[in-house]
Design an enzyme around this catalytic site. Structure first.
Site, mmCIF file in Angstrom:
data_model
loop_
_atom_site.group_PDB
_atom_site.id
_atom_site.type_symbol
_atom_site.label_atom_id
_atom_site.label_comp_id
_atom_site.label_asym_id
_atom_site.label_seq_id
_atom_site.Cartn_x
_atom_site.Cartn_y
_atom_site.Cartn_z
ATOM 1 N N GLY A 175 16.731 11.286 57.760
ATOM 2 C CA GLY A 175 15.906 10.180 57.293
ATOM 3 C C GLY A 175 16.716 8.914 57.117
ATOM 4 O O GLY A 175 17.338 8.418 58.059
ATOM 5 N N ASP A 176 16.737 8.380 55.875
ATOM 6 C CA ASP A 176 17.488 7.158 55.597
ATOM 7 C C ASP A 176 18.817 7.465 54.906
ATOM 8 O O ASP A 176 19.386 6.605 54.247
ATOM 9 C CB ASP A 176 16.661 6.202 54.736
ATOM 10 C CG ASP A 176 16.294 6.802 53.384
ATOM 11 O OD1 ASP A 176 16.170 8.039 53.309
ATOM 12 O OD2 ASP A 176 16.143 6.042 52.414
ATOM 13 N N GLU A 177 19.308 8.697 55.085
ATOM 14 C CA GLU A 177 20.572 9.110 54.473
ATOM 15 C C GLU A 177 21.706 9.055 55.497
ATOM 16 O O GLU A 177 21.593 9.617 56.592
ATOM 17 C CB GLU A 177 20.458 10.528 53.908
ATOM 18 C CG GLU A 177 19.429 10.662 52.795
ATOM 19 C CD GLU A 177 19.257 12.102 52.358
ATOM 20 O OE1 GLU A 177 19.753 13.010 53.082
ATOM 21 O OE2 GLU A 177 18.628 12.325 51.307
#
Length: 251
Positions: A175-177
């Protein structure tokens, strides 16, 4: 790449190649169907050697034509195997890359970290693992759409890549990691570098059509040494990132 082999060329150069042959080749020529000596290497190279030696016994046009055909088939097989090995390497590289950002994916990043920790154990090395997460990424998707969200991830990945040293290793976990391995660096300097990255992300909003999308990044750090293990590092850096994000929300 084309491999061209000729039994006639082998026969013409046979005298020059004599010094390169193993000792058994100068004393006897193995007949077709007989086992090769123990010091003959298996594979294409020994096939060429075997056929070259056979030319000394019979240089009739029929036999030489047959040997030419055999060598051509062997060369084509060797080329196919080389092409397959190259294709496998390409596929393995693709399996380790994040399709959206081009950064290493979680699998590749964790493999790199395992190697880095093994190196730290052997050489008493140290470093810092950084865990990064975009602020309000769900809100960006809700307000501007998932295409804009993808563009934000690409934008942040580019800034992360630009901030990395040649010895660093950055990847997108999920994801946004994101995560980055910072070998040979003290914690205080790693914190300084991550703060600089946060400032860069905040000062360079994404232009999405006519819209400026403001971005923020929270991070957590976990130092590692010869006694560290990866699951604990990921957990500690994730917890530190969450605390950083909470502190920003509280002002």
């Amino acid at each position: 790449m084309t491999i061209a082999l000729s039994s006639r060329r082998f026969a013409a150069n046979d005298q020059d190649q004599q010094a390169q042959l193993p000792s058994w080749a100068t004393t006897r020529v193995p007949a077709f169907g007989s086992p090769l000596p123990e010091d003959a290497r298996p594979g294409f190279a020994s096939l060429v050697l075997r056929l070259r030696l056979a030319l000394r016994r019979d240089t009739s046009p029929q036999r030489m034509e047959l040997l030419d055909q055999i060598l051509d088939v062997a060369a084509e097989s060797e080329q196919r195997m080389a092409d397959q090995a190259r294709r496998i390497a390409e596929l393995e590289a693709l399996c380790g890359s994040d399709e959206l950002t081009g950064l290493p994916n979680r699998r590749a990043f964790e493999s790199h970290m395992q190697r880095e920790l093994a190196h730290a154990r052997r050489h008493k090395g140290s470093g810092v693992l950084g865990f990064l997460d975009l602020d309000d990424f769900k809100g960006i998707n809700d307000r501007h759409g998932h295409a804009a969200g993808d563009a934000c991830l690409i934008h942040v990945a580019r800034l992360l890549r630009q901030s990395a040293r040649t010895t660093d290793y950055a990847g997108r976990l999920h994801g946004d990691e994101f995560a980055i391995c910072l070998p040979g660096i003290p914690l205080v300097l790693a914190r300084q570098r991550m703060n600089e990255l946060c400032n860069t992300v905040a000062s360079e909003p994404l232009l999405w059509g006519k819209t400026r999308i403001e971005l923020g990044v929270s991070f957590g750090l976990a130092p590692y040494d010869a006694d560290s293990d990866l699951p604990a590092l990921l957990r500690d850096s994730d917890d530190a990132m969450y605390r950083h994000k909470q502190s920003k929300r509280l002002g």
